[in-house]
Scaffold this active site. Sequence first.
Site, PDB file in Angstrom:
ATOM      1  CB  ALA A  63      -0.890  -0.011   1.234  1.00  0.00           C
ATOM      2  N   GLY A 104      -0.011  -5.281   0.513  1.00  0.00           N
ATOM      3  CA  GLY A 104      -1.011  -5.187  -0.549  1.00  0.00           C
ATOM      4  C   GLY A 104      -0.487  -5.776  -1.856  1.00  0.00           C
ATOM      5  CD  GLU A 107      -3.923  -7.811   1.517  1.00  0.00           C
ATOM      6  OE1 GLU A 107      -3.546  -6.622   1.475  1.00  0.00           O
ATOM      7  OE2 GLU A 107      -4.857  -8.204   2.208  1.00  0.00           O
ATOM      8  CD  GLU A 127      -0.208  -6.332   5.193  1.00  0.00           C
ATOM      9  OE1 GLU A 127       0.510  -7.272   5.617  1.00  0.00           O
ATOM     10  OE2 GLU A 127      -0.618  -6.281   4.021  1.00  0.00           O
TER      11      GLU A 127
END
Length: 704
Positions: A63, A104, A107, A127
Site C-alpha cells: 500500500a 497489498g 494480496e 502489515e
Amino acid sequence: MTTLVHYRIEDGLALIGLARPPVNALGQPLRAAILDACERAAADASVQAIILFGEHGLFCAGADISEFGTDASFAAPDLPGLLLRLTELGKPLIAAIGTLALGGGLELALACGYRISEPTARLGLPEINLGLLPGAGGTQRLPRLIGVAPALDMMISGQPIGAGRALELGLLDRLAGSIESLLDDARAFARELLAQGAPARRASRLDNPGESVATDFFSQFRAANEPRWKSRLAPRLVLAAVEAACNLPLNEGLAREGALFKEAEASAQSAALRHVFFAEREAGRIPGVGNDTPLRGIDKVAVIGAGTMGGGIAMNFVNAGIPVALLELKSESLDRGLANIRKNYEISVKRGKLTAEQLEQRMELLFGTVDYDDLADADLVIEAVFEKLEIKQQVFRTLDQVCKPGAILASNTSSLDVDVIAATTSRPQDVIGLHFFSPANVMRLLEVVRGKATAPDVLATTMKIAKRIGKLPVISGVCFGFIGNRMLEPYNREAHRLVLEGATPAQVDAVLTSIDMNMGVLSMIDLAGVDVNFLVREANRAATEHDPSYHIVGNELYKLGRFGQKTGRGFYLYEGRERKEDPEVPALAERIAAELGVARRESISPQEIHDRCLFMLINEGIQLLDEGIALRASDVDLVWINGYGFPAHLGGPMHYAEQLGLDKVLAGIRHYRQELGAYGEMWFQPAPLLERLVAAGQTRIEKV
Ligand code: NAD
C-alpha cells in the site's frame, strides 16, 4: 491509459506492467490504472490471458503508506474492491513476481488466479509491523491457499519468506528460471494454461481452511502467544480475521476482515507504529549534510579493545563482509576476545542460522593484533576500551600518530565527552562518537555522536556504513550520556527513590511492564550490573552530590557486592534465571530512609510510580530537544524503542507524552514538585520547552 501502467497485447496475452517507481506502491492512481487495464483486457475478445508484472522488475511492495489515515486510502477503487474485481475477470490472470510482493502487493498476487515468481523474490505480509492486518483479502485468501498455520505464521511474524518456501507452501504455482527470464517464463506458463483449457482460477485448495488444523488450534495458539503479545492489538485482530476465514464463507469473511482492518487502522497503536515508521525515515536527515555531501570509502575497519563491546562491534562489520583488525593490549586478552567471537558464531551455527563454512569465512575476515602499526590502512577505527577518559585519550593520541589521513576515528564511549577526546588529536574533524548498545552484534540502535568539529562527510559516511551493517543510526549531540543514557538517569533516579520511600522493586517494575516496557528499570539494572550503573554514576557525581538520597539504594547494594544477576543478588534474588523478591532490599531501604529522614509510606500507588518515572523520562527528552542534543522528538522515540525496550506500539516516550496530553504531563511534574517537598523542588523542574508548548496550547512536541 495513464503511464502508471504499461499495457500491451502480444498474441492473445495482455501484458500489464506496473510502472510507479520506486516500488509500485498501490496508491489510488495506480489502483485506478490497474483496474482500467484489467477491464480493458477482460473486454477485449482477442485477449485470452493476462499477465500482471512489475515493469521495472519489482512487483509491488504494498500500500501507499502516505495514504494511511486519509480519505485517499479508501478512495475508489479501494484495494479490497479492486482485488475482488480481479477475481471475477473470467480469464486466467497471472501474477509474475519480481523482487518483492509485500503487503497489498502480495494480496494483489493472491487475487490473481495464478502466481509465478523469480527465485530470489521475497513474499510477505508485514502489515503487523504497522499495527495493521492485511485488509484486502489476504487474511481470507492466504489460509485458503496454504492452510491456517503457515498463513498465520506469515501474518503474525510479518517476516517475508523466500520464493522457494512459497513454492513449497503452494503460495506459488511455479518458479521462473531467473529474474531476467521471469516474463518469458510467465508467457510460457500462460500458454500452457491456455493449452490445458485451465479455468480463470483453480478452485481454492482449501475451501474450508479450518480443516487444515485441529479443533482447538485457535485456543492453543492464543494461550501460547498472548503473553508475548502483551497489550498489542494487531496480532489479536489477525487471529480474529483468520478465524473468520475458517468459520465464514469467503464474501462474509472479506467483510469481517474489512471491519477488523478499520478497527486496526483507527487504533492508537497503529498510529504510534506509523509514527515510528516515519521516524526511521526522518532520522537519516541531518542539517548540514545533504545528498551531495561526499562520502569516504570504508573498506577496512579496526576495533580497539576486544571486550564485550569491541567483540560485538567487530562482528557487525565482519557479518557485512568488511575485514576488521581487532587490537588489544596483550595477546592473552586478544585470544580471549577472538575466542568469544568464535563462541558466539558457534551458537549461531548450532541454531542453524549460520553454516560452519560461513563461520570460518567470518573468522577469516578478523585479524587480531597487538601492534598499532597494523591499523595504518584502516578507513574507520572504533575504540571500545575501558570507560576512562585518560585511557581513551591515550588511545586517540596513538591513533592520531598511526592512522592514515582521512581515517574516521570513532569512540564507543557511553558517556564521556567526545569533544574532549577529539581535542587530543590533530584532526578533531575526523572524530565521532559511535555508541553501540549491548549486545553490539544484536542491538539495532546506534547513537551517532556529532562532536562540535565533526566534519559533514564523516557524519554522512558513518550514517551510510551504519545502515550497511544493519543498524538504525540516530544523531545525538555531545552531553553526558547522550540521548538514551541521559534520559535513563532521571527515570532510574525515581525508581530508586520510590524504593526508598516504600515501594518494593517488584512494585516499581510491575508498573513499567504494565505499559509493555520490555523490563522494569530495576530488573534492567540487575541485568546490566548494579556495579556498572554505580560506576557510570560516579563519573558524573558532581551533578548529583547535592542530593544525599540520589540512587542511595543502588549505592548500598553496590557496597554489599550485590551486583545483580551475575552475583545472584541485586534488587532481586536470582535462582538461575528466576527472579524473586528479596525482603532484605525493603529492609535496607527502610534503614537508609530512617538515616536520611526520608518519610516512608505503606503504599505508593501505581499511578504515582508511573507518573514519577515516566514523566521525568519524558521531561528529560523534551529538554534534550530544547538543547539541540536531539534533532527531533521522533529521534528520542527511536532511541528509547530500539535501545531501552520502550514499546513501539506506544510510539516512544515523546509520542506517548503527546497521547497522554502535554498539559497532563506538565501538571503531573508540577504536582510532584509540590508534593515531594525539598526533593520535589530539587528534581521536578519542568523543562522550559514543555512549559512553552503547554502555554501555547501545542499538542505536539517540537522545538518552539
Ligand atoms: P570490557 O571491559 O568488556 O572491554 C574493554 C576491553 O578493552 C578489554 O578487553 C581490555 O583489555 C581492552 N583495553 C583496555 N585498554 C586498552 C587499550 N589501551 N588498548 C587496547 N585495548 C584496551 O568493556 P566493554 O563493556 O566492552 O566497554 C567498552 C566501552 O564500551 C566503554 O567505553 C563502555 O562505556 C562502552 N559501552 C559499553 C556498553 C556495555 O553495555 N558494556 C554499552 C555501550 C558502550
